[in-house]
Design a protein around this motif. Structure first.
Motif, PDB file in Angstrom:
ATOM      1  N   ALA A   1       0.833  -1.213   0.000  1.00 42.61           N
ATOM      2  CA  ALA A   1       0.000   0.000   0.000  1.00 42.61           C
ATOM      3  C   ALA A   1       0.865   1.260   0.000  1.00 42.61           C
ATOM      4  O   ALA A   1       0.566   2.238  -0.698  1.00 42.61           O
ATOM      5  N   ILE A   2       1.937   1.227   0.782  1.00 44.65           N
ATOM      6  CA  ILE A   2       2.860   2.373   0.846  1.00 44.65           C
ATOM      7  C   ILE A   2       3.451   2.642  -0.532  1.00 44.65           C
ATOM      8  O   ILE A   2       3.516   3.787  -0.991  1.00 44.65           O
ATOM      9  N   TRP A   3       3.887   1.576  -1.206  1.00 42.76           N
ATOM     10  CA  TRP A   3       4.475   1.735  -2.546  1.00 42.76           C
ATOM     11  C   TRP A   3       3.438   2.228  -3.550  1.00 42.76           C
ATOM     12  O   TRP A   3       3.704   3.117  -4.352  1.00 42.76           O
ATOM     13  N   MET A   4       2.225   1.652  -3.511  1.00 42.70           N
ATOM     14  CA  MET A   4       1.162   2.072  -4.439  1.00 42.70           C
ATOM     15  C   MET A   4       0.808   3.544  -4.253  1.00 42.70           C
ATOM     16  O   MET A   4       0.446   4.239  -5.213  1.00 42.70           O
ATOM     17  N   ALA A   5       0.895   4.008  -3.013  1.00 39.87           N
ATOM     18  CA  ALA A   5       0.528   5.398  -2.719  1.00 39.87           C
ATOM     19  C   ALA A   5       1.647   6.386  -3.061  1.00 39.87           C
ATOM     20  O   ALA A   5       1.492   7.595  -2.857  1.00 39.87           O
TER      21      ALA A   5
END
Length: 555
Positions: A80-84
Motif C-alpha cells: 500500500a505504501i508503494w502504491m501510494a
C-alpha cells in the motif's frame, strides 16, 4: 521486460489476475484458527489502504513506518505504501522507545502502521502524538484508526501504479550491534534483482511453502519471505508465537526454511533433551534403524518436507551444520548484509566446503581488498545511507565495491571463507591481534553452550564468556551437574587451545549468570551478540577474574 527487471508492484499485479483465487498468505489469529488471504483479497486490501494514504495528501515519497511482528498485514502495508507513492520504513518489533523515537525523527515519519506486538507499552512513548497511527486486527488495544475500518470505507485504487526501478523503495535501519542504526536506502531495482536471483539459484517454484517468522524488518527475511514469494507466487505462512512455533511449522509443512544459528542450536538442543546425544549417535550408526530415526526427528521438527534450509546472520558451528546434513537436511549457509539486502553468497547443494559461506549469487562480484577485507558489488548494492553522505562514501571503494568490514579469503572454486571482522579484532598486551569469531565458533560445538563472547583487549591472553543452553541453565545450581560440566569445559578449552596460535590461547572461561537476550539489550533483534554491550557489562570484573587464576569461573 526481463524477469530480472520485474519490479515488486508489477509482480503483485500479475498474481492478482493470474492466481486471483489462490491462497497467498495464511495468518494465525489465535486459538488454532487461521485466515487465508488470496492474491485477489491481499492486493485488493492493499489497494484500498493505498487510496486512503493518498487521501492524506502527504508529500510525495513520504516515509511511512511499519512496526509489527510478521503478519499478512505487514506485507499488505508495504504494498500500500508503494502504491501510494511513498517509502516504507520497517522498525523491529523489539525496539525500545528511545530507538523508535530516533528512527521516527531521523526518517521524518508522519504515518505509522502499529501491528502485532508483544510489548507496545515499552515502545509507545517513543511515538510522538503528531504521528498518525493505524492498527491491525492483531494489534494491542489502542484508540488508533483500524485497518479493517479503513479498508471498508475506501474504494480501491483502480490504477496499476508504476514506480521507477531506480527510485527509493524502502529505508532499512540496521539492527545496530554498535551505536545508532543507519538507514540503508534500497531501490525497487535492488529488491527486484535480489528476489529473482535467489529464486533462480534455489530453483524456487510456485509450489513451494515458506514459514515467515524471522523479523521482516530485517533484510534477510524481507527478501526471502516477502520478495521471493512475490517473485514466484508461492504460499506464505506466518508463525503465531514462540509457544506455537512447532504447531506453526506443522501447519506450514515448509519446503524452504530459514533460521539464524541460535535457532538451529536451540532446535538441536531440544532433540537432545528428548534423547541424549550419545544414545542418538549410537542409534544413527545402526543401518536398519538410522533412516527411521532421521525421518522421525525431522518430522518432529516439522522439517520433513524441506528441500533447502538456510542459515545466516552469523557463522554456524561445523558440528551443528554436519549434524543436520547427516539427518538428510540440505542446510545451506548464506552471507550478506543490510547494505546489499543480504544478497551476496550462499553455499550450493553438493558444493559446500567446511568453514566457507559459499559462492557469489548471480550478479555478485567479489574480491579481497586491503587488510583481507571482503569487497562485493552487485545490482543489489544500496543507494547509500539516508541523510549520511559521509558514511556512504566510507562504505565504498573508489571502484564502487561495498566494504563489508569482514575479513576473508577465496578458494580456487570461488567459495568465500570469513576469517573475522575488522572492527572486532583486538590486540593483547603483547601486541598480538586476535579475531574472536573463529574461536567462538569452535567453542559453540559444545551442546551446553548457547552463546560465546571471546574478549581480552590489552590483556596478556584472551578469555571467553559463555552463556549456558536453557537445559544446562536449569541445572546450573546442581552441584553434581556443575562439577561434571566444569570438567567438560576444562577439556573443551584444552581442545580448542590446541587448534590456536599461542597468543590466541584462552586463559579462562567465565560461565555467566544472566542470560543474554534481545530484551536486556545483549542481542540485536536478529539475535546477534552486541559485543560492546557484553564487554561493558563485565568490564569491572575482568581484573579480578585474571587474579583468580582459575580455568573455569562461575559468575
Amino acid at each position: 521486460m526481463s524477469k530480472q527487471e520485474t519490479l515488486p508492484l508489477d509482480l503483485i499485479y500479475h498474481w492478482e489476475s493470474a492466481k486471483a483465487e489462490s491462497v497467498y498468505m495464511t495468518q494465525p489469529v489465535g486459538g488454532g484458527k487461521t485466515v487465508d488471504y488470496t492474491w485477489r483479497r491481499a492486493v485488493g486490501e492493499a489497494r484500498r489502504m493505498a487510496a486512503y494514504l493518498k487521501s492524506l495528501d502527504l508529500p510525495e515519497n513520504s516515509r511511512i513506518g511499519i512496526v509489527s511482528k510478521n503478519c499478512a498485514h505487514w506485507i499488505m502495508s508495504d504494498w500500500a505504501i508503494w502504491m501510494a507513492g511513498h517509502i516504507s520504513v520497517p522498525l523491529y518489533p523489539t525496539l525500545n522507545a528511545d530507538t523508535v523515537s530516533y528512527i521516527i525523527e531521523h526518517a521524518e515519519i508522519p504515518v505509522m502502521f502499529v501491528g502485532k506486538l508483544d510489548d507496545w507499552d515499552s515502545m509507545k512513548s517513543g511515538v510522538p502524538e503528531s504521528v498518525r497511527c493505524i492498527s491491525y486486527p492483531l494489534s494491542p488495544p489502542t484508540d488508533f484508526e483500524t485497518w479493517d475500518d479503513i479498508v471498508a470505507n475506501n474504494s480501491p485504487l483502480e490504477e496499476n501504479v508504476k514506480r521507477e526501478a531506480d527510485t527509493l523503495a524502502t529505508i532499512v535501519y540496521t539492527s545496530g550491534s554498535t551505536g545508532r542504526p543507519k538507514g540503508v536506502m534500497l531501490s525497487f531495482a535492488n529488491l527486484a534483482y535480489a528476489a529473482s536471483g535467489a529464486a533462480d539459484r534455489l530453483e524456487v517454484t510456485s509450489e513451494d511453502r515458506y514459514l515467515s517468522y524471522l523479523p521482516l524488518a530485517h533484510v534477510f527475511e524481507r527478501y526471502v519471505g516477502e520478495l521471493v514469494s512475490m517473485n514466484k507466487g508461492f504460499h506464505l505462512y506466518f508463525a503465531e508465537s514462540l509457544e506455537t512455533f512447532v504447531d506453526d511449522l506443522q501447519r506450514a509443512r515448509p519446503t524452504l526454511f530459514i533460521a539464524v544459528p541460535r535457532i538451529w542450536t536451540k532446535l538441536q538442543h531440544g532433540v537432545f533433551e528428548k534423547m541424549p546425544k550419545k544414545k542418538l549417535d549410537k542409534l544413527l550408526r545402526i543401518p536398519l534403524v538410522n533412516s527411521l530415526i532421521k525421518k522421525k526427528i525431522l518430522t518432529k521438527l516439522g522439517l520433513q518436507h524441506v528441500r533447502y534450509a538456510g542459515s545466516g546472520s552469523a557463522p554456524l558451528p561445523h558440528d551443528i551444520l554436519e549434524w543436520y546434513r547427516n539427518l538428510g537436511l540440505e542446510l545451506l549457509e548464506g552471507y550478506g548484509m543490510s547494505e546489499n539486502i543480504a544478497y551476496s553468497h550462499t553455499t550450493q547443494p553438493g558444493r559446500a566446503r567446511t568453514g566457507y559461506v559459499g559462492e557469489p549469487l548471480p550478479g555478485v562480484e567479489q574480491k579481497i581488498g586491503e587488510n583481507s577485507e571482503i569487497l562485493v558489488k552487485s545490482p543489489t548494492t544500496m543507494m547509500g545511507y539516508y541523510k549520511d553522505p559521509e558514511k556512504t562514501r566510507e562504505a565504498f571503494t573508489e571502484d564502487g565495491f561495498l566494504r563489508t568490514g569482514d575479513m576473508g579469503e577465496i578458494d580456487e572454486l570461488g567459495r568465500l571463507r570469513i576469517t573475522g571482522r575488522l572492527k572486532e579484532i583486538f590486540k593483547t598486551s603483547k601486541g598480538k591481534y586476535v579475531a574472536p569469531a573463529p574461536i567462538e565458533n569452535k567453542l559453540m560445538t559444545n551442546d551446553n553452550i548457547e552463546a560465546v563472547c571471546v574478549s581480552g583487549e590489552n590483556q596478556v591472553q584472551p578469555y571467553c564468556l559463555v552463556m549456558l543452553s536453557e537445559a544446562a541453565q536449569a541445572k546450573r545450581d546442581d552441584p553434581d551437574f556443575r562439577k561434571e560440566l566444569e570438567k567438560e569445559f576444562v577439556d573443551l578449552l584444552k581442545d580448542v587451545n590446541q587448534t590456536l596460535d599461542p597468543h590466541e590461547h584462552l586463559r579462562f572461561m567465565v560461565v555467566v549468570k544472566e542470560p543474554w537476550t534481545i530484551e536486556n539489550n545483549f542481542l540485536t533483534p536478529t539475535m546477534k551478540l552486541k559485543r560492546n554491550v557484553v564487554e561493558d557489562a563485565y568490564r569491572d570484573k575482568v581484573d579480578d577474574w585474571y587474579a583468580q587464576d582459575k580455568t573455569i569461573i562461575w559468575e
